[in-house]
Design an enzyme around this catalytic site. Sequence first.
Site, PDB file in Angstrom:
ATOM      1  N   ASP A 187       0.877  -1.173   0.000  1.00 13.59           N
ATOM      2  CA  ASP A 187       0.000   0.000   0.000  1.00 13.59           C
ATOM      3  C   ASP A 187       0.918   1.228   0.000  1.00 13.59           C
ATOM      4  O   ASP A 187       1.503   1.581   1.023  1.00 13.59           O
ATOM      5  CB  ASP A 187      -0.889  -0.044   1.246  1.00 13.59           C
ATOM      6  N   CYS A 351      -8.530   6.548  10.147  1.00 13.44           N
ATOM      7  CA  CYS A 351      -8.839   5.300   9.443  1.00 13.44           C
ATOM      8  C   CYS A 351      -7.869   4.189   9.816  1.00 13.44           C
ATOM      9  O   CYS A 351      -7.483   3.367   8.982  1.00 13.44           O
ATOM     10  CB  CYS A 351      -8.827   5.480   7.930  1.00 13.44           C
TER      11      CYS A 351
HETATM   12  C1  LIG Z   1      -1.854   4.230   4.034  1.00 17.18           C
HETATM   13  C2  LIG Z   1      -3.121   4.498   3.279  1.00 17.18           C
HETATM   14  N1  LIG Z   1      -3.693   3.511   2.573  1.00 17.18           N
HETATM   15  C3  LIG Z   1      -4.816   3.701   1.868  1.00 17.18           C
HETATM   16  C4  LIG Z   1      -5.451   4.921   1.839  1.00 17.18           C
HETATM   17  C5  LIG Z   1      -6.708   5.063   1.043  1.00 17.18           C
HETATM   18  O1  LIG Z   1      -6.524   5.896  -0.041  1.00 17.18           O
HETATM   19  P1  LIG Z   1      -7.745   6.379  -0.917  1.00 17.18           P
HETATM   20  O2  LIG Z   1      -8.736   6.951   0.030  1.00 17.18           O
HETATM   21  O3  LIG Z   1      -7.155   7.411  -1.820  1.00 17.18           O
HETATM   22  O4  LIG Z   1      -8.260   5.201  -1.660  1.00 17.18           O
HETATM   23  C6  LIG Z   1      -4.907   5.976   2.568  1.00 17.18           C
HETATM   24  C7  LIG Z   1      -5.589   7.285   2.589  1.00 17.18           C
HETATM   25  O5  LIG Z   1      -5.660   7.961   3.601  1.00 17.18           O
HETATM   26  C8  LIG Z   1      -3.710   5.766   3.294  1.00 17.18           C
HETATM   27  O6  LIG Z   1      -3.156   6.748   3.998  1.00 17.18           O
END
Ligand SMILES: Cc1ncc(COP(=O)(O)O)c(C=O)c1O
Lengths: 394, 150
Positions: A187, A351
């Site tokens: 990720d 989140c």
């Molecule tokens: C580490 C990480 N993974 C995934 C995401 C999700 O990204 P998106 O909302 O652009 O799909 C975020 C967004 O805050 C993130 O910080």
Amino acid sequence: MNREDFPLLAEGVYLDSGATTQKPYQVIERIDRFYRNENANVHRGVYELSAKATAAYEDARETVARFINGNSDEVIFTRGTTESINLAAFSFAEPLMKEGDEILITHMEHHANIVPWQLLCERTGARLKVIPVDREGNLDRKALRGMMTEKTKLLSLTHISNVLGTVNPVKEIIAEAHDRGIPVLIDGAQAVGRTPVDVKDLDADFYAFSGHKMYGPTGIGVLYGKKKRLERMRPYQSGGDMILRVTFEKTTWNEIPHRFEAGTPNIAGTIGLAEAVRYLEGTGMKKVEAYEEELMDYALARLEKIDGLEIIGSPAKRSGALTFTLGDAHPHDIAHELAMKNIAVRAGHHCAQPLMNYYNVPAATRLSLGLYNNKQDIDFLAEALPEIREKFKL
Amino acid sequence: MKDQELYQEMILDHYRNPRNCCSMENPTHCAEGDNPLCGDHLEVFLKVDGKIIQEINFQGSGCAVSQASASMMTENLKGRTVEEALEVFDKVHVMLTGYHPDEEEGDKSLGKLEALSGVAQFPMRIKCASLAWHTLKSALKEEAEPATTE
Ligand SMILES: Cc1ncc(COP(=O)(O)O)c(C=O)c1O
């Protein structure tokens, strides 16, 4: 650096680039120009405008591929990291899973890299295993080694934590996983645009990221996948563009990467993303990384001195994010008071509730950096905090 | 940016010295409320005798606005009937989502609770202030039965 390129920065101090970055006028104008002069659907019309749009769209794929050192047929455009991970879960991982198989993630993942795997486990009877994180915010590498077994079908972990700022040694981890025949998804939402990313050097099987966190538009993201993986994967969504031939008896899938891009894509977003890439290449990712690193050291030094302020974690290598608590003050109250001074930070669980639970804080305040921030931004923040702590003292 | 002070002295006072902030033995009604976005968590307990709210307590964690709102709510509703409490709920709801007391004549019945009216100007904070009230409503909707310890 490059502050003058970002029109919205005139509004105040922006320290929430981990949520989304501001956009330079180069990107804004590129999207504007597309709609004014080049708009047409792609892969369809024979007229010149459509040819132009198709060329710009496919050129964007090459630009993005070059940026991460992948091949252009290994770059799938998605809506963002979240969709990229869902795509990999559905098209790559799900067909591999049998009851009792295992998927490894870490304790520092964003919900986007937790929930798709939980649902996959529900559908297949596979099990989700969580690699622990130590109090400093570093991944427990020893535990990870022990958890990789013949049952492990996939390891999915973040490159940079959006809460702790931990930069995981993903290259080493990928090598260890590959020694055991385990494919790895990274990720990269917080990494692309902060640090040079070379998917070949990392040897990642999949690498997911979002355009809007790297100075590009919202609604566009990427799933990079190794060609040998993509070729064996089932389609994700279905419809137009992802097929070669359709009869009512049988449909032949289009080649990769188009097989995974059903329907009219986000053409303007893709072109805007490519412009963001050119912008970052123009500045130089090494330079961006070094600049942000210096600024982060400055922020750490300044905030550490504030009475009652506690920084969550002290990872061996940190980038982008710094999350803290401040005495009795609740993060919402802190963020509110800062907003009144035109300073934008993020408050909440970011989140990443499992990680926040681990540190036993229901919510915290986060500052996160972009290449346009400077020491003065940090000073404004640092000067505002002591007063806020006083105001909300219990 | 608005320059109105959200944290009226009244709000800070209830935040620092919350009233009726403890659990309750054998409540007739209780409910839990969560604000998933910010991780705020609240429990509201009531002892309703006939129609009268004899006791009302809350407990939980959250920002100054959510704690103060809960505390002021318990202070306001103690001794009122359930019916009155639901009327206050409606008025508070209107106030938080955009009614400005100084623009309308007449209805001043919210009294001290009007210290919360500034919240209406900050859309991101409305949920903080309304959490206690929504939790109250879901507690009152439940049949009067012994509370579970869930
Ligand atoms: C580490 C990480 N993974 C995934 C995401 C999700 O990204 P998106 O909302 O652009 O799909 C975020 C967004 O805050 C993130 O910080």
